[in-house]
Scaffold this active site. Structure first.
Site, short mmCIF file in Angstrom:
data_model
loop_
_atom_site.label_atom_id
_atom_site.label_comp_id
_atom_site.label_asym_id
_atom_site.label_seq_id
_atom_site.Cartn_x
_atom_site.Cartn_y
_atom_site.Cartn_z
N CYS A 314 0.84 -1.20 0.00
CA CYS A 314 0.00 0.00 0.00
C CYS A 314 0.87 1.25 0.00
O CYS A 314 1.76 1.41 -0.84
CB CYS A 314 -0.98 -0.06 1.17
SG CYS A 314 -2.27 1.20 1.13
N ILE A 315 0.69 2.16 0.96
CA ILE A 315 1.50 3.38 0.99
C ILE A 315 2.98 3.03 1.25
O ILE A 315 3.88 3.77 0.82
CB ILE A 315 0.98 4.38 2.04
CG1 ILE A 315 1.68 5.74 1.88
CG2 ILE A 315 1.13 3.84 3.45
CD1 ILE A 315 1.13 6.81 2.81
#
Length: 579
Positions: A314-315
């Site tokens: 994800c991030i």
């Protein structure tokens, strides 16, 4: 009953007192919805024939519903419904919604009205604009909130439970509401699971390992080997800091970390610190320096290896992409042999409904909040994610906890979901503005870290890019765009399910499926049309790809054998910080 009344009178009194103490909001419309509402109202005022037509059609549908209900009441059981819930809608699974004419009427009436509202906000000229999409999103929140399943008098399961328990379920529900209100702050947070049932290092995050390095932002965990020999190249996992790393290590049977260790990899994982006010100015460059770049140096000290196979989630994957582009600009990308991106976006042009929360006005409100505290509360971000699936992650718990009066079920995934983290002011603001709003990461040189322009074309190493078919946080077609940004060899794989289950899907579970296509055309639909569908988990496909880039086998490495001393047992102390 008197004790309950007195208790909730005090709760209400305390709540009102806290409201008096709070200053009025600086922006009466922080969601920036008024403009879109006014535009829609203006459009239908200028085209009254359209609103009249919609009203007439709704009236006709209600007449059909009345007629079908009347037929059912006189014994005709072959009447087809006027409208039915979507196949994936689990709210109306109780048999009474089908068999009882009254509840069937309530259900269909709600669905007809919902459809009318949805058509109203969709069929106007601004529907596809940012403001129009935002209006549709919040219209859906209203529709979900008004479902008859959410009210005691119109939910057959709750009525049945109330009769059987003589109302005790409702009293238990009131008690659960009281438990979910923080007595010190007045904050209301719906419990999704029995949080007392879990303890980090005891029954979640249990893969044996040691913290071998730490700085003000991260602890680096090295896991103990479970094989006599290991691949020469270590693995470094950069998880998201929006939640905690142990989503990849919930239980032994579904732990990606343990599975990698069992496959013979030396695994290192970054555990991000839950930030406080003193860390307000840490930005994306600091997360890169104190995170993966510091970890690379520590891994070299621990193992003697200068290169790793990197994984970003994800991030954390977005940060990994920035780090690789930074290393590429410094001609040091050989520090990483390959990179795996799990549900990671680098091109945010089609980043899904989260983008609806990012415009100048909403960003200004959020930045004012963060300016006061130095961080964004983890609960704020958690509420945003929950709104993306409000029926599953909000209203189902309202029904279970407060109407049925049941305690939340112990569930490790929901325990992790409730263990939210703060986000530093500088990093979060930079992330939202630079990436979600301006999409600067895919504009060569537009995003700068430590005076170094970032260009994703500098990522020349092999990459494995994983997306999830029903991901509502990082839509798979948005993730796919990375295939057009990196310069090295690329393998894209689409997994079944969503943002979590699409990643955490061990082969032994024999769940979902995955699609593979070695070509990466520009259009993701073209990729999918030619992709091969394979049953079950994608982990083995990834392992076959990863091991070819991991070197020969060497003697297993034990934490503490290198230049780094053991600080404490995994999962470490940073992950246990809760506010």
């Amino acid at each position: 009953m008197k004790a309950y009344t007195e208790k909730f009178q005090k709760l209400a009194s305390d709540f009102l007192e806290r409201q008096k103490e709070q200053s009025a909001p600086s922006d009466p419309d922080p969601l920036n919805l008024s403009g879109a509402m006014m535009e829609m109202t203006k459009y239908f005022a200028e085209h009254p024939e359209q609103i009249v037509e919609k009203q007439v059609n709704l009236w006709k549908d209600y007449m059909k519903l009345w007629q079908s209900t009347a037929k059912k009441m006189v014994g005709d059981q072959d009447v087809e419904p006027i409208v039915s819930p979507a196949k994936e809608d689990r709210r109306f699974k109780d048999k009474e919604w089908e068999e009882n004419q009254i509840f069937d009427y309530i259900k269909q009436s709600y669905l007809l009205s919902s459809k009318w509202i949805e058509n109203l906000v969709e069929e106007n000229p601004q529907a596809e604009s940012h403001e129009g999409q935002k209006l549709k999103f919040y219209a859906r929140q209203f529709i979900d909130a008004m479902s008859p399943t959410n009210f005691a008098m119109t939910n057959p399961e709750v009525i049945r439970e109330t009769i059987e328990k003589n109302g005790k379920n409702l009293l238990n529900g009131l008690e659960n509401i009281a438990k979910d209100i923080n007595p010190e702050t007045g904050e209301f947070r719906i419990r999704m699971t029995d949080e007392t049932a879990f303890e980090l290092g005891k029954n979640v995050a249990t893969t044996p390992g040691k913290v071998v390095y730490q700085n003000e932002l991260i602890q680096l965990i090295q896991y103990e080997p479970l094989t006599e020999t290991v691949y020469k190249t270590p693995v470094l996992i950069t998880p998201p800091w929006i939640n905690k790393f142990y989503i990849l290590d919930l239980r032994p049977e579904n732990s990606l970390i343990r599975w990698l260790v069992e496959k013979g990899y030396t695994v290192f994982v970054i555990s991000w610190k839950n930030p406080d006010e003193s860390m307000a100015d840490l930005d994306f460059a600091d997360y890169m320096t104190l995170g993966p770049l510091s970890a690379l140096g520590a891994i070299e000290d621990a193992t003697g290896e200068k290169s790793v196979n990197a994984i970003g989630y994800c991030i954390g994957g977005t940060l990994l992409a920035c780090t690789l582009a930074f290393l590429g600009a410094k001609e040091s990308i050989d520090r990483v042999k390959s990179a795996t991106f799990l549900v990671t976006q680098v091109d945010f042009s089609e980043s899904g409904e989260l983008k609806l929360f990012v415009d100048d006005r909403q960003l200004a409100v959020m930045e004012n909040l963060m300016e006061e505290k130095g961080y964004l509360d983890g609960s704020t971000m958690a509420q945003t994610f929950n709104m993306l699936r409000s029926n599953d992650l909000i209203w189902s718990f309202v029904i279970n906890n407060y109407l049925l009066g049941r305690d939340p079920f112990p569930f490790d995934l929901l325990y992790w979901n409730s263990d939210s983290t703060r986000l530093t002011r500088a990093c979060h603001s930079q992330y939202l503005r630079e990436m979600y709003k301006e999409n600067n990461l895919v504009k060569p040189g537009a995003f700068v870290l430590h005076d170094t322009p970032i260009d994703l074309a500098n990522i020349t190493i092999p990459t494995y890019i994983q997306a999830a078919q029903t991901d509502h946080i990082c839509p798979w077609k948005s993730v796919y765009k990375a295939t057009q940004q990196f310069s090295g060899e690329r393998r894209f794989m689409l997994a079944g399910s969503g943002h979590i289950a699409g990643v955490v899907n061990p082969p032994a579970a024999k769940k979902y499926n995955h699609w593979v296509n070695t070509d990466t055309p520009e259009n993701p639909d073209d990729w999918l049309a030619q992709a091969e569908d394979h049953p079950g988990s994608w982990w083995d496909d990834w392992h076959n790809w990863l091991k070819k880039r991991s070197g020969k086998k060497v003697d297993a490495r034990v934490p503490g054998d290198g230049k780094l001393e053991i600080i404490e047992d995994a999962p470490g102390s940073y992950v246990k910080i809760r506010y």
